[in-house]
Design an enzyme around this catalytic site. Structure first.
Site, PDB file in Angstrom:
ATOM      1  N   HIS A  86      44.211  35.347  51.274  1.00 56.18           N
ATOM      2  CA  HIS A  86      43.355  36.122  50.371  1.00 56.18           C
ATOM      3  C   HIS A  86      43.644  37.620  50.473  1.00 56.18           C
ATOM      4  CE1 HIS A  86      40.417  36.431  53.860  1.00 56.18           C
ATOM      5  NE2 HIS A  86      40.253  37.629  53.342  1.00 56.18           N
ATOM      6  N   ASP A 222      44.539  29.756  55.349  1.00 60.50           N
ATOM      7  CA  ASP A 222      44.417  31.066  54.708  1.00 60.50           C
ATOM      8  C   ASP A 222      45.415  32.042  55.330  1.00 60.50           C
ATOM      9  OD1 ASP A 222      43.615  33.325  53.412  1.00 60.50           O
ATOM     10  OD2 ASP A 222      41.477  33.088  53.833  1.00 60.50           O
ATOM     11  N   SER A 651      39.733  40.415  58.220  1.00 63.97           N
ATOM     12  CA  SER A 651      40.543  39.399  57.559  1.00 63.97           C
ATOM     13  C   SER A 651      42.006  39.613  57.911  1.00 63.97           C
ATOM     14  CB  SER A 651      40.362  39.476  56.044  1.00 63.97           C
ATOM     15  OG  SER A 651      39.078  39.062  55.665  1.00 63.97           O
TER      16      SER A 651
END
Length: 716
Positions: A86, A222, A651
């Site tokens: 992402h 991810d 992240s």
């Protein structure tokens, strides 16, 4: 003492006297004095110097900022870096088209020549950090006004940054901590040649989509892979065929042992923003005003985008990244409210404040300095909540909600040049706008923006009072008989900013008169004029007052609760957080394990829901149990959770075991745990990571890109 006060004190007695090991976002430069002993007692086999060192290679040299808002880590001696899918989503989307949909199908460069360049993408390493508090605050007394104080600090900070990097290619900045009670200098090195190496298809990297976002259990890989290039001299350089893969000072070995329950874990990265030291008044405003407003406005946008994206592959690709950005905050804030309520966060804050005032009132010196602090907060927040509501209305509806408004704002400089009749300036702005047309309309679908505009403008008129509304609504009342639909229709059939052909035609013959009458330009001008003339000055004044009070309150908490170790709020600077691999009990009768497996992926398959589509090759590998050396006894681990205190910005952060080896890639938090930006609770809060063994399995077995594995150092 009344019953309510006794109940609050009972709650505060249950609060920890010192910060738990699981909680906190610690500055690497302070680990030796604050955390090393505790970290080692919890399973760390390294020293603080192994984690942060400016004189020798350390873990900090393998961690950096990816783009503008994520973390990455170096995983090979050839500059190969790992971050979240992402985080790379926008880059992947930019290379995608209906004919070559790598967003859906994935992408794997099978050699360095096949890697894709990204002119606007950068990565940044931290060279060193330094406590410069004394230099910044020297001689600034309590008699100095807030404006004077800010000016002095800004000037000194810039001087220190300039001095630190004079004669080098490095960058530098000085950042405030503890609401301006401390200041640290950060020296950085930014690389500008970053190439896309690999990304799994969205059905793997984004498996579960928005349904699973901010949730546990999770089953998505991810991750995405990039490579950093330097000039032949090893220094940053723009893209060139002569550039060479970066030779890093450190890169992470990858452990094949995985993450077992109660194992020590450490997350190293750049958490974006937290507000752990808000008063109860601030928490109340966020829970009951700010978050609900933002959720409601984003919900309207998401419903429109989702419907159109389902109708066309072209639109799906165009809006994939936009939808993900809007949905991420929307769901996060819903979880934040849920978690704060479940953890009785307001009750805990009020109990803490009762204990704070009890200690303050018992000490004459403290009572004189801090006795009226909380009453000042209460009075200020009563006024601030209203203007804060207006501010977020502008941000969520006009500024970022309506794409035509953002596009219209690009014409501001041309408007000014036309007013001044500056031919050179006019030509310059015309050429600049003309060059932007392909990029603007590549990912724009006017019917979506039309419906969103209609919904958000109607909400604005309904929710704000007459004296709060920008004057565009008076224009709509007079010219369009108060019919927002007619105004929106004009904006999307006549405006030069909502259609590429009309924009081209206007730029061929720019006219100030036409620009002034353009509906989208008028909307943008009105929204911004209202905000900057009426909302921003009041907001800025009150925000500065709050900031000043919080600086004093932060100083007071550290002084009054001297037995407690306070960590600074996150501000997108390099931090270390540590905890244990642990499952959780999200509600009564429900107990979550600390890990998930590929079996869970298969169980979630839904052929009628694109979020839970599984590629045939992955199913084949699963049924054949062809997991290579990455599986354990016929089981393929996928994700795991731990009690590391993380936030946005983390992240892509490396999740590291006690030996300093990479075991996971942080990508999310559990839904209830999103409240950790305001209130951390080790019982509720978990960071979610993809197991590096699953990443390696996808690269090797699914993508057949085993040459990348050969670059890495695997620890059996």
């Amino acid at each position: 003492m009344n019953l309510f006060t006794r109940m609050l004190l009972a709650v505060v007695l249950m609060l920890p006297a010192a910060t738990k090991a699981d909680e906190g976002m610690w500055l690497p430069i302070l680990l030796k004095q604050l955390n090393e002993a505790d970290m080692q007692a919890n399973g760390l086999k390294l020293s603080a110097d192994d984690i942060y060192n400016i004189n020798a290679s350390s873990l900090k040299d393998a961690v950096g900022i990816f783009g503008g808002g994520c973390t990455f880590e170096v995983i090979s001696p050839q500059g190969l870096i790992l971050t979240n899918h992402h985080c790379g989503y926008g880059v992947i989307q930019s290379h995608s088209s209906v004919e070559n949909d790598i967003l859906s199908n994935g992408f794997w460069a099978m050699n360095k020549k096949e890697e894709l360049t990204n002119p606007s993408l950068t990565v940044t390493f931290i060279v060193r950090m330094e406590d410069v508090t004394e230099k910044v605050l020297a001689g600034i007394g309590s008699d100095v006004s807030e404006a004077e104080r800010a000016g002095i600090i800004q000037q000194r900070a810039q001087e220190l940054a300039n001095e630190a990097v004079a004669g080098t290619h490095y960058g530098a900045s000085v950042r405030p901590f503890y609401y301006g009670n401390e200041y640290y200098l950060f020296v950085t090195e930014t690389f500008r040649d970053v190439r896309l190496v690999g990304a799994p298809p969205s059905s793997i990297g984004k498996f579960g989509g928005e349904t699973d976002n901010w949730k546990w259990p999770r089953h998505n890989a991810d991750f995405s892979l990039f490579r950093v290039y330097s000039g032949p001299d090893g220094k940053p350089a723009p893209y060139s065929e002569e550039n060479i893969p970066l030779k890093p000072r450190h890169y992470f070995p990858i452990s094949l042992k995985g993450a077992n329950e109660n194992d020590f874990t450490m997350v190293y990265g750049f958490p974006g923003s937290t507000q752990e030291y808000l008063t109860s008044h601030g928490v109340d405003m966020i829970m009951n005003s700010q978050d609900p407003l933002r959720i409601g406005l984003r919900d309207q946008r998401l419903k429109v985008m989702k419907r159109y994206m389902a109708s066309s592959d072209k639109i799906r690709i165009q809006y994939a990244s936009k939808y993900a950005r809007v949905a991420n905050g929307y769901k996060k804030w819903k979880g934040e409210i849920r978690g704060l309520k479940r953890d009785s966060a307001l009750k805990k804050k009020r109990a803490f404040e009762v204990e704070f005032m009890s200690r303050v009132n018992a000490n004459p010196t403290w009572k004189k300095k801090y006795g009226d602090l909380l009453s000042q907060f209460e009075a200020l927040y009563q006024q601030f909540s209203s203007v804060n509501y207006e501010r977020f209305y502008f941000i969520e509806s006009g500024y970022s909600g309506i794409e035509a408004v953002s596009m219209a704002n690009r014409f501001t400089k041309l408007d000014k040049a036309l007013e001044l009749k500056e031919e050179e300036g006019i030509q310059k702005e015309v050429e600049a706008l003309r060059s932007q047309i392909p990029g603007i309309f590549k990912d724009y679908h006017a019917p979506i923006d039309r419906e969103v505009s209609m919904a958000l403008l109607e909400s604005t008129r309904e929710d704000l009072s007459m004296n709060q509304l920008p004057d565009i609504f008076e224009h709509i009342r007079k010219k369009y008989k108060n019919d927002i639909g007619r105004f929106v229709e004009a904006m999307f059939t006549k405006s030069v900013v909502t259609d590429a052909g009309r924009m081209e035609a206007f730029l061929a013959k720019p006219s100030l008169k036409k620009l002034k009458k353009d509906p989208a330009i008028m909307l943008n001008t009105s929204l911004r004029a209202n905000y900057f003339a009426r909302v921003q000055p009041t907001y800025g004044q009150m925000d500065a007052q709050l900031d000043s009070l919080y600086r004093i309150y932060m100083q007071a908490q550290r002084e009054v609760f001297s037995e407690k170790t306070f960590y600074p709020d996150a501000n997108f600077t390099l931090r270390v957080t540590y905890g244990k691999v642990q499952g959780m009990e999200p509600k009564d009768g429900v107990n979550y394990l600390h890990y998930t497996t590929l079996e869970g992926v298969m169980a979630k398959e839904d052929p009628n829901n694109s979020e839970f589509y599984i590629p045939e090759k992955l199913k084949t590998l699963y049924h054949a149990k062809d997991f290579g050396k990455y599986g354990i006894d016929g089981v393929m681990p996928v994700c795991f959770i731990a009690s590391n205190h993380t936030s946005g910005g983390n992240s892509g952060s490396p999740v590291i075991n006690g030996e300093g080896h990479l075991i996971g890639l942080n990508f999310d938090r559990n839904w209830e745990g999103t409240m950790s930006d305001i209130n951390y609770d080790v019982k509720q809060c978990r960071n979610i990571s993809v197991d590096l063994r699953y990443v390696l399995f996808i690269i090797d077995k699914f993508a057949d890109a085993g040459y990348l594995i050969e670059e890495m150092k695997l620890v059996e």
